[in-house]
Design an enzyme around this catalytic site. Structure first.
Site, PDB file in Angstrom:
ATOM      1  N   VAL A  60       0.808  -1.219   0.000  1.00 18.43           N
ATOM      2  CA  VAL A  60       0.000   0.000   0.000  1.00 18.43           C
ATOM      3  C   VAL A  60       0.843   1.271   0.000  1.00 18.43           C
ATOM      4  CG1 VAL A  60      -0.225   0.244   2.528  1.00 18.43           C
ATOM      5  CG2 VAL A  60      -2.097   1.002   1.021  1.00 18.43           C
ATOM      6  N   TYR A  61       2.117   1.196   0.384  1.00 22.97           N
ATOM      7  CA  TYR A  61       2.943   2.398   0.427  1.00 22.97           C
ATOM      8  C   TYR A  61       3.093   2.981  -0.979  1.00 22.97           C
ATOM      9  CZ  TYR A  61       4.438   0.771   5.098  1.00 22.97           C
ATOM     10  OH  TYR A  61       4.480   0.334   6.394  1.00 22.97           O
ATOM     11  N   SER A  62       2.650   4.200  -1.116  1.00 18.83           N
ATOM     12  CA  SER A  62       2.669   4.893  -2.421  1.00 18.83           C
ATOM     13  C   SER A  62       2.033   4.045  -3.518  1.00 18.83           C
ATOM     14  CB  SER A  62       4.104   5.296  -2.804  1.00 18.83           C
ATOM     15  OG  SER A  62       4.512   6.390  -2.032  1.00 18.83           O
ATOM     16  N   GLU A  63       0.993   3.301  -3.115  1.00 19.22           N
ATOM     17  CA  GLU A  63       0.184   2.524  -4.069  1.00 19.22           C
ATOM     18  C   GLU A  63       1.039   1.556  -4.896  1.00 19.22           C
ATOM     19  OE1 GLU A  63      -2.134   5.345  -6.310  1.00 19.22           O
ATOM     20  OE2 GLU A  63      -2.496   6.564  -4.532  1.00 19.22           O
TER      21      GLU A  63
END
Length: 343
Positions: A60-63
């Site tokens: 999920v970090y920076s998609e």
């Protein structure tokens, strides 16, 4: 750099882990960090040179961009893949569909496949479920993770942001079905946020789990940046006040930290991180840095040694108030010791 066992496994990880939440800066995550590939390459190389062998990221970090940047940085480093313990996480929404999130078998299988692609690796050393899915049976999640281990896609499993009761339930179910059990817990823990000492840390110690600490500086609060009238430009809490803290209590603790830091001629951040490294339950603390100066300062905390008096001061300022059933258990334990003639 010290190396500690990942819970009851035979895998050793550095007691400091490089976090990658600051990589990418896509969408919402720009509030936390927006390091590009070149900056990330430099931080990864610097961390590895200092003996860090543990890197933590999440889909999920920076998609997904943070995983891609991490994978490229490792490819461009001089270390062998087998010399790095690479951890990632899945659970959060990665699309708009109803099955693009959670800990169902379907989502986990898809999430691991996509993480492997973005990281450009054949396997993930530690795969962590990033939150408690109250809609999916824990048995379904554990069976999927065990299948992924047997297939060689992941090697160990962990959980993050789960309550103690759910963690113990997962361990018991894994044992009952002869599935791989969680080896680690990733949780928020700081000298101003000691909530996990009530339930999670006793469980972690009893079950020999690894404790991986996220946001060890409480989103920058324990760096000392926010004690002045104007926060440092670009500091995380200036735009994203997270994780939540009791500011009155935190200010009291920070006063003690600042006094020790001034006397010992070190940074406030070093004192805050060193306190965590002194906690016996802690296996590794995840560093979320944006530049070499922050990384080097954080790394220096590993060499800091407290005096007993300093530890007492910090404990007195930050200790939790007793809650039920903790206080009744203490009384009962004291009664038992007296009855048995123990000192």
């Amino acid at each position: 750099m010290q190396y500690r066992k990942l819970g009851n496994t035979g895998l050793f990880v550095s007691n400091m882990c490089l976090g990658t939440m600051t990589f990418g800066g896509k969408g919402f995550w720009k509030k936390i960090g927006a390091l590009d590939q070149t900056d990330a390459n430099g931080l990864v190389a610097r961390a590895l040179d200092h003996g860090i062998n543990f890197i933590d990221t999440a889909d999920v970090y920076s998609e997904g961009l943070a995983e891609e940047i991490t994978g490229r940085a490792l490819k461009e480093s001089s270390v062998r893949r087998s010399d790095v313990v690479l951890a990632t996480k899945g659970f959060a929404p990665m699309g708009k569909g109803p099955n693009d999130r959670g800990a169902s078998r379907g989502h986990i299988m898809n999430a691991v496949k996509e993480s492997l692609r973005r990281l450009d690796t054949d396997y993930i050393d530690l795969y962590q479920i990033h939150g408690l899915d109250t809609l999916t049976p824990v048995e379904e999640t554990l069976r999927a993770l065990d299948d992924l281990i047997r297939a060689g896609h992941i090697r160990y499993i962990g959980i993050s942001n789960w309550p103690a009761w759910a963690t113990m339930k997962a361990i018991c179910l894994a044992r009952a079905h002869n599935w791989s059990a969680p080896a680690s817990v990733q949780a928020y823990y700081t000298v101003v946020g000691r909530d996990i000492e009530r339930e999670l840390i006793p469980l972690i110690k009893a079950e020999d789990l690894a404790l991986l600490v996220w946001s060890p500086l409480a989103g920058g609060l324990l760096s000392g940046k926010f004690r002045s009238s104007s926060a440092e430009k670009g500091a995380r809490r200036a735009d994203f006040d997270f994780p939540p803290v009791d500011n009155v209590r935190a200010n009291s603790v920070l006063s003690v930290i600042e006094s020790i830091a001034l006397t010992r001629n070190v940074s406030v951040a070093q004192i805050s991180l060193a306190w965590l490294l002194y906690q016996k339950a802690v296996t590794s603390i995840i560093l979320g840095v944006k530049n070499f100066a922050q990384l080097d300062d954080n790394l220096a905390s590993a060499a800091f040694e407290f005096t007993p008096e300093e530890l007492d001061l910090l404990d007195s300022a930050s200790k939790l108030s007793e809650e039920y059933p903790g206080w009744i258990m203490r009384y009962q334990s004291e009664e038992a010791r007296v009855a048995l003639g123990a000192k």
